[in-house]
Design a protein around this motif. Structure first.
Motif, PDB file in Angstrom:
ATOM      1  N   LEU B  52       0.720  -0.985  -0.107  1.00 41.29           N
ATOM      2  CA  LEU B  52       0.256   0.103   0.135  1.00 41.29           C
ATOM      3  C   LEU B  52       0.727   1.203  -0.069  1.00 41.29           C
ATOM      4  N   VAL B  53       2.311   0.960   0.364  1.00 40.64           N
ATOM      5  CA  VAL B  53       2.994   2.162   0.427  1.00 40.64           C
ATOM      6  C   VAL B  53       3.139   3.107  -0.710  1.00 40.64           C
ATOM      7  N   PHE B  54       2.737   2.722  -1.936  1.00 41.84           N
ATOM      8  CA  PHE B  54       2.657   3.750  -2.927  1.00 41.84           C
ATOM      9  C   PHE B  54       1.448   4.645  -3.206  1.00 41.84           C
ATOM     10  N   ASP B  55       0.418   3.735  -2.671  1.00 42.28           N
ATOM     11  CA  ASP B  55      -0.981   4.247  -2.657  1.00 42.28           C
ATOM     12  C   ASP B  55      -1.271   5.582  -1.794  1.00 42.28           C
ATOM     13  N   VAL B  56      -0.392   5.573  -0.801  1.00 42.53           N
ATOM     14  CA  VAL B  56      -0.620   6.582   0.265  1.00 42.53           C
ATOM     15  C   VAL B  56       0.363   7.706   0.299  1.00 42.53           C
ATOM     16  N   TYR B  81       4.028  10.560   8.010  1.00 44.55           N
ATOM     17  CA  TYR B  81       3.127  10.336   6.883  1.00 44.55           C
ATOM     18  C   TYR B  81       4.073   9.551   5.778  1.00 44.55           C
ATOM     19  N   VAL B  82       3.735   8.990   4.828  1.00 47.87           N
ATOM     20  CA  VAL B  82       4.674   8.417   3.695  1.00 47.87           C
ATOM     21  C   VAL B  82       4.824   9.660   2.796  1.00 47.87           C
ATOM     22  N   GLU B  83       6.228   9.768   2.658  1.00 47.15           N
ATOM     23  CA  GLU B  83       6.290  10.934   1.554  1.00 47.15           C
ATOM     24  C   GLU B  83       7.012  10.230   0.189  1.00 47.15           C
ATOM     25  N   GLU B  84       6.524  10.979  -0.880  1.00 41.19           N
ATOM     26  CA  GLU B  84       7.035  10.380  -2.342  1.00 41.19           C
ATOM     27  C   GLU B  84       8.001  11.486  -2.875  1.00 41.19           C
ATOM     28  N   ASP B  85       8.999  11.164  -3.139  1.00 40.31           N
ATOM     29  CA  ASP B  85       9.990  11.994  -4.122  1.00 40.31           C
ATOM     30  C   ASP B  85      11.019  11.257  -4.937  1.00 40.31           C
TER      31      ASP B  85
END
Lengths: 275, 265
Positions: B52-56, B81-85
């Motif tokens: 789920l990590v990429f969904d959130v 939170y889960v950060e995307e970079d």
């Protein structure tokens, strides 16, 4: 005493297991629990935990004797019902189990025991559907590790509050919850046939098994290191081998991987996904 | 200062619903006249994310955070939170203050042993900063960071006044030890030797049988717990303390002063 290493703070563990049972059930949108009440120490303890977690009106204890089951088992289960005030039902599995067994000649005790355990599983899951309840498991860590249970029988459940507690720890908690004396004092038995005793059948005492399992798997001692604690090498390696041989019972079936994303291999989600 | 520690349970993978809960607790903390509100590690997403990590995952400046950002005009807000970079995900924490996102911290040390799989899903941060706030110099840790002496050393060398630890720490115990004691001893050590306060915000709730124990607390510069929350139950714990007392502690036991003299480069 080596067994003292398994001592638990019952107050904290009890609170934790009550919260586990309440939260893991409520988050699914359901609020009821159903469990098989055998009159033994494990399922009796789970009844007390479930009652605290969900309230007595939301817990259903199902007694499922076979004609050869001991009368004490049923009367002990009734003591739990009276003491906790949970709902109960007696469903005798003799007719459906015998209907199946009758097709085969000379069925071994082990096969019959498995049929009884699976007949009870069918009964529990059927009632879970009827009652909108989840089946709460009653297998302890000792029997899960030893594989001393029936796959998809008594080992089947939706959630299990006591699966990380050794038999000795079950007794500690049972005394904490003040379970009926007769349940605390009788010899553990699967009661699948007359006179059966867990410890006779296993060939070792629960305390020895607990100490050996705890050192082998919780503390990661080697077989030789556990032997040095004062057990025969035969016993220790026999128990180690039992645990290894029964790993399949503790996991869902394996799936042949074909795609790039295979269930439980690289398709990985917790069961509480979205809950 | 007055801080609210919100040891909340989260719905695994449902950031839309978790942000509502976070937002409601922020309102409560504002109503109770708190200066700061702190939530646990991955409070927005839940912990055992696996695939789920990429969904959130969200960018640190995502408009998703606009409402919280607005509310930070009235209170400092910290949550995980889960950060995307750049296609990678981080186990991160945001610090909002005065209507702005003032700091994004990426967890440095990702546990990958025993039940932990963070190293598999997250990239690790590579800096630990100490930021200036209205309440003194604040360092953020996320859970496992606290167990690394090297991380503690940076917080110490930066002369931290308040160490804030966001945590999703699973419960375990045996006959001789219990998980909360580990946290109390780590914090007791750090606060006394650095003359700082520690704010430990740990989540509650269960994920597939893993129970997060809560028991959030604020510890003073003498290693005493000022106030602690219950174990296993969701709760907002409000603690008031005089953050200026770090100056007394630091002057009474000037450990860093002597450290600087010994190792001056």
């Amino acid at each position: 005493m080596l067994i003292d290493k398994l001592r638990i703070d019952c107050n904290i563990v009890a609170n934790y297991l009550i919260e586990f049972t309440r939260q893991e059930i409520l988050k699914t949108g359901l609020k009821k629990a159903v469990l098989g009440l055998s009159g033994g120490i494990d399922s009796s303890l789970v009844a007390y935990i479930a009652k605290e977690a969900l309230g007595k009106e939301n817990v259903y204890g199902i007694m499922m004797p076979y004609k050869s089951s001991s009368k004490e088992s049923l009367s002990d289960a009734m003591k739990v019902v009276e003491d906790t005030g949970i709902n109960y039902k007696i469903f005798e599995i003799t007719k459906p189990a015998d209907a199946y067994i009758g097709y085969f000649e000379d069925m071994s005790n082990v096969r019959k025991g498995n049929v009884f355990a699976r007949m009870r599983m069918i009964t529990l899951f059927d009632h879970s559907s009827e009652l909108n309840a989840l089946v709460v498991g009653t297998s302890n860590k000792t029997e899960l590790l030893l594989g001393y249970g029936t796959w998809y029988g008594d080992m089947a459940s939706c959630l299990n509050p006591i699966g990380d507690l050794y038999k000795n720890q079950i007794y500690q908690l049972a005394r904490y919850f003040k379970l009926p004396k007769t349940i605390l004092e009788k010899k553990p038995s699967a009661d699948l046939w007359v006179g059966q005793s867990d410890e006779d059948e296993l060939g070792f005492s629960y305390d020895d098994a607990d100490v050996i399992l705890y050192h082998l798997f919780d503390l990661r001692y080697s077989v030789d290191e556990v032997t040095e604690l004062g057990f025969s090498k035969e016993l220790v390696s026999g128990i180690y081998e039992r645990v290894r041989r029964n790993q399949f019972k503790r996991l869902p079936p394996i799936i042949a991987k074909i795609s790039k994303r295979t269930i439980n291999i690289d398709f990985r989600y917790l069961r509480d996904w979205g809950l | 200062m007055k801080v609210a520690l919100c040891q909340i349970d989260t719905i695994l993978g449902k950031i839309d619903r978790n942000i509502v809960k976070i937002s409601n607790y922020v309102d409560k903390a504002i109503y109770d006249k708190c200066d700061m509100v702190v939530f646990p590690e991955l409070a927005l997403s839940g912990y055992g994310l696996r695939d789920l990590v990429f969904d959130v995952a969200l960018k640190s400046d995502d408009s998703f955070f606009d409402e919280v950002k607005q509310k930070s005009k009235d209170i400092d807000i910290v949550f995980g939170y889960v950060e995307e970079d750049g296609g990678y995900t981080y186990n991160s924490a945001l610090y909002f203050s005065k209507g702005n996102m003032v700091y994004n911290y990426r967890k440095n040390f990702l546990p990958d042993y025993g039940m932990f799989e963070e190293g598999r899903y997250f990239a690790s941060g590579d800096t630990i900063d100490t930021i200036e706030t209205d309440f003194g110099k604040v360092t953020l840790f996320i859970c496992e960071d606290s167990f690394h002496i090297s991380a503690q050393d940076i917080a110490f060398q930066n002369n931290t006044d308040i160490l804030i630890i966001l945590s999703a720490s699973p419960f375990w115990m045996d006959s001789k030890s219990i998980k909360p004691d580990l946290w109390k001893s780590v914090c007791s050590n750090f606060t006394q030797l650095s003359g700082s306060y520690a704010i430990f915000a740990n989540r509650v709730g269960f994920e597939d049988g893993v129970g997060f124990f809560g028991n959030s607390f604020v510890m003073d510069t003498d290693g005493n717990i000022i106030k602690e929350a219950k174990m296993f139950k969701e709760e907002m714990l409000i603690v008031e303390f005089d953050e200026r007392l770090v100056l007394k502690a630091k002057s009474k036991m000037p450990i860093l002063k002597n450290e600087v003299a010994r190792y001056a480069y």
